[in-house]
Design an enzyme around this catalytic site. Structure first.
Site, PDB file in Angstrom:
ATOM      1  N   ASP D 291      -3.113   2.334  14.334  1.00 52.96           N
ATOM      2  CA  ASP D 291      -3.405   3.652  13.779  1.00 52.96           C
ATOM      3  C   ASP D 291      -2.601   3.815  12.499  1.00 52.96           C
ATOM      4  O   ASP D 291      -1.380   3.930  12.531  1.00 52.96           O
ATOM      5  CB  ASP D 291      -3.014   4.717  14.809  1.00 52.96           C
ATOM      6  N   HIS D 382       3.556  -6.736 -11.758  1.00 53.38           N
ATOM      7  CA  HIS D 382       2.449  -5.806 -11.629  1.00 53.38           C
ATOM      8  C   HIS D 382       1.515  -5.892 -12.831  1.00 53.38           C
ATOM      9  O   HIS D 382       0.314  -5.708 -12.708  1.00 53.38           O
ATOM     10  CB  HIS D 382       2.969  -4.377 -11.433  1.00 53.38           C
TER      11      HIS D 382
END
Lengths: 390, 390, 390, 390
Positions: D291, D382
């Site tokens: 979950d 990045h």
């Protein structure tokens, strides 16, 4: 750098002569000429164990608030509460709250839990060994308890909580400590128990008697959750008419302000969603010889209120970490003992009674200030009674 | 319920006669017979504005630690620090730390920020109106500042921080307050500013002068982040040899213990990863007439240390919410003023000096206790110097 | 130790062939034989910049809740909300809340603040130099802003907050970032600004582009206070009759349960006094290509409710750190983009609209679960709709 | 207001036809034309109990990192870890950390505690009755345990913690739950136990099955202290040479950055002093059918590191509230099950193994990002691998 000019000590150091000698030294070194500090009303011999390099006393004014009507398990009836403070309006505000509570039938007080702790940490090669050590502690609790309690007459080891992190096992040894606050007692007992543990258990790489999980003299979530000292609840229900008459505020407006304070406190990340419990705690601590540094954790509070169907106002305050004593520490010093005696709280068997009185006093202040904020009387009261020199 | 038996008040209430009258009343009501409380060395007339229902004083013993060598911007040279406490071994421990710091060349202290605040909340129909109000405040800051400052000679409104939540806008009015602690001053100034705001701005549904975002007398994250009172840093570098000689501990072992304490403190959710700064703060507050309830927030501390390449130990403590004053409140009372004078800190222009001395004292205690835990001397010291009666 | 058997890469790595090659490798190495992972509906070429070592997709089921009636500044009218989740009963519960809110006239939503940050730390010889650096930053803000913004088309540096501690100055560079979430953009802009600063300012000993004060992908008090991403408020007022009819609970009982939850949350030290906002946030993040690791901070929430005089129930939820984007990151991937398109939120100029829809959805869930707990329907609903296999 | 246009449901609702029907409805209502959402590779019949109003799937790309070398009690050897994410550079960064850990001899993992809870609150007339109830619970624990366990095959009630506040007693029922995450199981068992308690014990005024002390899907201090789900520690020691070679950073510089991050985190009030554990947790949760809303609490982490005498770097991460399952919830869905199978973690008896793999993965990412910040490679990575479009 030249050698430090140290404070003089005498062979017989707990005497007025020694205090005067040091005051004279200070006058010489600092150019100040203190006249009041050296004026105390008792023989300094009583101070051994409470202070070093004694020079005199701080005279902290005490005001009386009351009668405070308490319906406790240990405190019954009315009390006149000595508050040592220098904040104008404070005693008057507590007094007003007590007046309201008297009219409302008093404060119900309950000590719901108690535990004083020392929190050692043990380090191992890896987390796995730390876990194994935890299992061993559980199995050997009875022996550890016996060892810890061998060093104390009143301390009782109730349980050892385990908090594993990294390759350490952090422990909280939770004790009851009779009428003492118990920090030193629990240190000594835990040190003894840990010496025994270290002799028995191989593979301990690190040992620290304390590693910031008892959080003595600090505010922490663990103590809000798990109690340090006494966990006390004070409760009262205020009829709407009395709130209006004495506090000039309605329960509805006070409750609404409470909701906004809860929201503000959540933003702030505060240890206390109430108004100012530290004021009562600090003033009673100073008056009765408690360790005032414990205001750090004893200032935590959980306030829960309810607006009842009949319009009256249920108000409760829970103090999760109230550190109080009726023997040991500063409780036996002359004025401090007298303040305890005013409350019928000096000596053994009285510590829960004191805890209840502190909590009831806190509640009085919560109501009074809570109403003042709502009724726009807060600043005016400080103007009238305090030293506002803006 | 019978009517409450209230504490007697006289027309001329700040007199020895009034105090004696109340003590007699208490003796009658409680059966106690206090002898020391009523023995103080000054005229109670000086207490107006500091206490109500005065009955006498708590005599809190003061010990002297020092010399404390400070390399501050406001505090220069050596100081002898009066500590009012009843905890045995405390003065001795601070004294030891000061000895070490003297040998190490002293403590560098810096007040890096200051701000005292009142934090009102305004409520609206919805969050959208609350946001619009925030924009209006930004535009009208100069007028609001003028209004706030019209009520005070020394207070200066520096900025208003905005914290929106639900349909409320919580504000922090941040002031500098000269040599006063400034809680009352900021209340009064903010109340005046808010009265002006409320007259100007339509659509305000709710107003509370305080809603738990100043967090006076409480510990909170907002004050750790954003400062309350003075934000002070004390720093020192300890050569390894001195640590061994005076503290009986190596920097390496002390640093390692620090790491474990940091981990323990993270588990605990504590407001202070150090050892016991509240002890110095509380003892200095009681001695010098500060409001001891402020120990609640002034006990927060951030400790950062570094083990340097040459083996020495850099130790720093940052106190983010140190509430101190050198005028107003209890600072002018006889013994309290004398303690300030011993430090050269009484009166105007001295408050940063006092803040620096407090921080330097805290650092002394951090080093001393930090070493004692590592050197297994902690419990022994309390046994020798304290009232351990296990 | 033998050399690691590394995952194969191809020259043209964003292809179905490369994915199949790696799946075959995994089948060989692990003995598993995945059949579904490799079945996706798009050309892997679109994934460059979103994933490395691509093998296929997790197929996360999406359910639709709605219509959600929103009265926002950017989101107007009704929305059908795609929720990607595997928790049975969740979509049904949100749907129920939306039904209630529709009948009650919808949800008012407001983005009250926005800021994305990178938080570098600079170290100096002592706190004093750190403070001086802070003053320099204030004076030179315009230049720093120009430098930061030179690296970005959409990022705007709004302000730099300063947080001094020890001999460091921690900063928060607060940006607005258009329709991107902005973590990378702010990293790059801040890195550039800091390079300029380091070239200009002498005496910087340490520099870290991040030191835990932006708290990306973590929950923190600083972001509750000061916003990260969008700060959004959703509000609605529920008539008592509708609450009873649709939720089988009265406002009075729901409000009372809220109070107890607030008290429990204060004990727990929780970042969210509400019910389960993370469920909506996570399900919408997964569906719409947000970074689901940001659930860590976007799950914080402040719930404030009021029981109104007419018996209706005002309910608000404030999400202080909602990290959302409508371009960049995973928002352009095939299914993710389609989910954004279902909401009319794909592409530029839509990010506040998306923030409002997320907050309104959260509110629907708060009401539905809040009522279920009170009405004892919670466990029953999970039994009926979920995979309870106790 | 017109009636809401509700999402269509069919009698046989877990079918492709039903999904298509709803997609067509959405296309009509929203004007969007989703093509990819409806393309899934399995029969929707498997989704009953996991979703309502099913329309299709979010296709979340999965990348593989590894080999991850684990020296656990349940996970032995090398693993290839499926990470579902849309954040470029993330898989590469974890991969780099795993390469380092492989060379360093692997990660030692230990599940040091486990507990899943439901936390009901009981209200009484006053705190005193709440305390008496607590005593009764202690005495009757065996009966309560029997009652709770009667509703579940795998759940075992280990203990009930008591947290008194105001006139309430908050409880934490702590269970072990086999290979399920256990939130529903513990709800059902606790509801049954509480029904029995309420039938037995008179004077209960209020009962709530949950009141914010389990803090499901939220971050809280109570779960950092007392565990929720699994409490897992991952540890490794990195030789200095490997750190330099693979991470381009020295242990000394990484350790120093860690200290500054700890200080920054203390300022921030963060639930995690590490770098970015949420990234691994979220990516593994999405891949393996956990979950993902539980990222809220599972993102908490305690990082403790040590610079060893030989220059190597001991690094540990403790995840105090890792909510994982290998059966139930979304774990059995087609792609999710396959991801578990890649790890050898599908089905019963595997949950601790999965917990160990998650923790080991987290450690890989801590090292990799921790080094990148120090080595100034973070933004560059990045730029190279992510969708930086500043």
């Amino acid at each position: 750098m030249s050698a430090p000019v140290t404070v003089p000590r005498l062979d017989d150091d707990y005497t007025s002569a020694a205090a005067r000698r040091r005051l004279a030294f200070l006058a010489r070194e600092t150019g100040a000429s203190p006249e009041h500090i050296g004026r105390f009303s008792f023989d300094p011999a009583v101070l051994e164990g409470n202070i070093e390099n004694f020079i005199g006393v701080a005279q902290v004014p005490i005001g009386i608030a009351g009668p405070l009507l308490v319906d406790g398990e240990h405190a019954h009836g009315t009390f006149y509460v000595p508050l040592a403070t220098t904040e104008g309006a404070l005693v008057a505000s507590y007094n007003r709250g007590m007046k309201l509570l008297y009219a409302a039938g008093g404060v119900r007080t309950t000590v719901v839990a108690e535990a004083m702790q020392r929190a050692p940490a043990f380090g191992f090669d890896s987390a796995r060994e730390a876990r194994a050590f935890g299992d061993w502690l559980t199995v050997n609790f009875a022996d550890i308890k016996a060892e810890a309690e061998a060093s104390t007459h009143v301390g009782r080891l109730h349980d050892i909580e385990q908090f594993p992190a990294s390759r350490f096992l952090f422990l909280r040894f939770n004790y009851t400590t009779g009428d003492a606050a118990g920090q030193n007692l629990t240190s000594k007992a835990t040190l003894r128990a840990c010496a025994w543990i270290r002799a028995q258990y191989p593979g301990i790489r690190d040992f620290y008697l304390e590693a910031n999980l008892a959080t003595d003299k600090k505010s922490s979530q663990v103590n809000v959750l798990r109690t340090r000292g006494k966990r006390v609840v004070a409760e009262a229900t205020i009829p709407a008419g009395l709130a209006r008459e004495i506090l000039h505020a309605t329960p509805g407006r006070m409750f609404r302000a409470r909701q906004v304070s809860n929201l503000g406190g959540q933003l702030a990340g505060v240890n206390n969603n109430g108004n100012h419990s530290a004021n009562a705690v600090a003033a009673l601590f100073a008056a009765t010889g408690q360790d005032i540094a414990n205001v750090a954790e004893s200032s935590a509070a959980l306030v829960h209120t309810e607006l009842l169907a009949d319009g009256s106002y249920y108000y409760s305050v829970t103090i999760p970490a109230l550190i109080v004593a009726t023997c040991g520490g500063g409780t036996g010093l002359p004025t401090q003992r007298e303040c305890l005696e005013l409350l019928g709280c000096y000596g053994s068997g009285r510590v829960r009674k004191l805890a209840e009185i502190v909590a009831a006093t806190v509640l009085a202040g919560e109501l009074s200030l809570g109403a003042a904020v709502v009724a726009d009387e807060w600043v005016a009261a400080h103007d009238r009674l305090g030293r506002n020199r803006p």
